[in-house]
Design an enzyme around this catalytic site. Structure first.
Site, PDB file in Angstrom:
ATOM      1  N   ALA A  32       0.868  -1.189   0.000  1.00 56.13           N
ATOM      2  CA  ALA A  32       0.000   0.000   0.000  1.00 56.13           C
ATOM      3  C   ALA A  32       0.906   1.241   0.000  1.00 56.13           C
ATOM      4  CB  ALA A  32      -0.957  -0.019   1.191  1.00 56.13           C
ATOM      5  N   LEU A  33       1.755   1.270  -1.002  1.00 59.61           N
ATOM      6  CA  LEU A  33       2.853   2.237  -1.021  1.00 59.61           C
ATOM      7  C   LEU A  33       2.380   3.662  -1.291  1.00 59.61           C
ATOM      8  CD1 LEU A  33       5.286  -0.023  -3.083  1.00 59.61           C
ATOM      9  CD2 LEU A  33       5.115   0.202  -0.579  1.00 59.61           C
ATOM     10  N   HIS A  34       3.056   4.611  -0.660  1.00 56.17           N
ATOM     11  CA  HIS A  34       2.738   6.037  -0.832  1.00 56.17           C
ATOM     12  C   HIS A  34       4.046   6.817  -0.882  1.00 56.17           C
ATOM     13  CE1 HIS A  34       3.640   6.160   3.445  1.00 56.17           C
ATOM     14  NE2 HIS A  34       2.702   5.251   3.649  1.00 56.17           N
ATOM     15  N   GLY A  36       5.550   8.496   1.269  1.00 57.73           N
ATOM     16  CA  GLY A  36       6.431   8.283   2.428  1.00 57.73           C
ATOM     17  C   GLY A  36       7.374   7.122   2.139  1.00 57.73           C
ATOM     18  N   HIS A  37       6.816   6.032   1.602  1.00 55.28           N
ATOM     19  CA  HIS A  37       7.661   4.891   1.217  1.00 55.28           C
ATOM     20  C   HIS A  37       8.646   5.319   0.125  1.00 55.28           C
ATOM     21  CE1 HIS A  37       4.071   2.383   2.585  1.00 55.28           C
ATOM     22  NE2 HIS A  37       5.065   1.897   3.294  1.00 55.28           N
ATOM     23  N   GLN A  61       2.424  -9.381  13.497  1.00 54.58           N
ATOM     24  CA  GLN A  61       2.467  -8.100  14.206  1.00 54.58           C
ATOM     25  C   GLN A  61       1.087  -7.471  14.405  1.00 54.58           C
ATOM     26  OE1 GLN A  61       5.024  -6.298  10.981  1.00 54.58           O
ATOM     27  NE2 GLN A  61       3.847  -4.472  11.459  1.00 54.58           N
ATOM     28  N   ASP A 150       7.033   5.747  12.515  1.00 53.08           N
ATOM     29  CA  ASP A 150       7.005   4.653  13.487  1.00 53.08           C
ATOM     30  C   ASP A 150       8.262   4.749  14.339  1.00 53.08           C
ATOM     31  OD1 ASP A 150       4.591   3.117  12.531  1.00 53.08           O
ATOM     32  OD2 ASP A 150       5.746   3.234  10.691  1.00 53.08           O
ATOM     33  N   ILE A 176       7.041  11.964   5.970  1.00 51.70           N
ATOM     34  CA  ILE A 176       6.562  12.735   4.814  1.00 51.70           C
ATOM     35  C   ILE A 176       5.080  13.024   5.063  1.00 51.70           C
ATOM     36  CG2 ILE A 176       6.300  12.775   2.289  1.00 51.70           C
ATOM     37  CD1 ILE A 176       9.209  12.603   3.131  1.00 51.70           C
ATOM     38  N   SER A 185       0.477   7.607   5.371  1.00 51.88           N
ATOM     39  CA  SER A 185       0.350   6.265   5.936  1.00 51.88           C
ATOM     40  C   SER A 185      -0.524   5.439   5.005  1.00 51.88           C
ATOM     41  CB  SER A 185      -0.330   6.365   7.312  1.00 51.88           C
ATOM     42  OG  SER A 185      -0.870   5.119   7.683  1.00 51.88           O
TER      43      SER A 185
HETATM   44  O1  PAF Z   1       6.375  -0.376   9.245  1.00 47.51           O
HETATM   45  C1  PAF Z   1       5.963  -1.372   8.609  1.00 47.51           C
HETATM   46  O2  PAF Z   1       5.427  -1.248   7.516  1.00 47.51           O
HETATM   47  C2  PAF Z   1       6.133  -2.761   9.201  1.00 47.51           C
HETATM   48  O3  PAF Z   1       6.005  -2.733  10.575  1.00 47.51           O
HETATM   49  C3  PAF Z   1       7.453  -3.434   8.794  1.00 47.51           C
HETATM   50  C4  PAF Z   1       8.654  -2.654   9.308  1.00 47.51           C
HETATM   51  C5  PAF Z   1       7.530  -3.541   7.275  1.00 47.51           C
HETATM   52  C6  PAF Z   1       7.521  -4.851   9.372  1.00 47.51           C
HETATM   53  O4  PAF Z   1       6.478  -5.646   8.919  1.00 47.51           O
END
Ligand code: PAF
Length: 283
Positions: A32-34, A36-37, A61, A150, A176, A185
């Protein structure tokens, strides 16, 4: 761009590239890239010969099954974005490949994981630590890139790497933001236009907090003022607002106005959980 789905294949490929003298940057993501990535990808592309982006929605997680099920997974779109930016390798293992067996190892980050995200998402950081340890072993990057939105995750991963003697360098890059101030996000995708506007107040509150502290108000006074600000916004529900030491997340004495502080917040808008933070360093 090469797409690799098997852990064994990524390890072989990385070994071959390292043998050719190539440096490797890894950007772990859950897709789900934006933009910020994209800032992380650009940094990796600038400083490494090969950039690997992992896309893996890590079930370990998530402490809430609905959150995991509803996490956006626009894989085809992500692939296009990565191709257009010139990323070399997309590593997208399936759940079965990543966790062929339910892991027995359980990482415990102690007090650092008992506050903020750790307090409200029990087990979250154990799962993050596990997947990052696996990715670092599988890819063995020279550098691994993470966003500072994060902040707690970044500090915990830095400790993981130090404590377990991984050789990768952990790089944290600034948040960002949208024009409105809202931190970018993947979860923003699930907000309506009204929700996006409401969510922008999260950052307004943080800026207000930062100004109060730099004007000499103490942590307690500032917290009250910021909670009051947030409470006036219908549709925004704060989960926590913490003032912590930006280097190790330790607590800050409530009756002082700290020189260095990270102000961290988690809040719900339209049922979506968003986090953000702001740093103040006055050296
Ligand atoms: O920040 C995230 O997107 C996730 O917590 C990560 C670091 C890719 C681990 O799954």
């Amino acid at each position: 761009m090469q797409v690799v789905t098997s852990p064994r294949r990524i390890t072989e490929l990385m070994k071959a590239l390292r043998n050719q003298g190539k440096s490797i940057g890894l950007v772990p993501t859950m897709g789900a890239l934006h933009d910020g990535h994209a800032s992380l990808f650009r940094e990796s592309l600038k400083y490494n010969d090969i950039t690997v982006v992992s896309v893996f929605v890590n079930p370990m997680q998530f402490n809430n099954q609905d959150d995991f099920n509803n996490y956006p997974r626009p894989f085809a779109q992500d692939k296009k974005i990565l191709e257009s930016l010139g990323v070399d390798v997309l590593y997208a293992p399936s759940e079965k490949e990543m966790y062929p067996e339910s892991p027995l190892v359980n990482l415990d980050f102690g007090v650092m994981a008992e506050i903020m995200e750790g307090a409200f998402r029990p087990g979250h950081f154990d799962g993050v630590g596990l997947v990052i340890a696996k990715l670092l072993n599988q890819v063995s990057p020279d550098k691994a890139y993470f966003g500072l939105k994060d902040l707690q995750q970044f500090l915990l991963i830095s400790r993981l790497v130090k404590d377990l003697s991984f050789t990768s360098e952990v790089v944290g890059l600034p948040i960002i933001r949208e024009k409105s101030g809202l931190a970018m996000s993947s979860r923003n995708m699930r907000l309506s236009d009204v929700g996006l506007q409401l969510a922008a107040n999260i950052y307004t509150g943080l800026e207000f907090a930062q100004k109060n502290i730099s004007d000499g108000f103490d942590v307690d006074e500032t917290k009250l003022a910021v909670f009051d600000f947030y409470s006036r916004i219908d549709g925004l529900e704060v989960e926590y607002l913490e003032f912590v030491n930006p280097d190790d997340l330790s607590a800050i004495e409530p009756r002082i106005s700290p020189k260095d502080v990270a102000i961290c917040v988690a809040a719900y808008v339209e049922g979506i959980r968003l986090i953000d933070n702001i740093y103040l360093r006055q050296d």
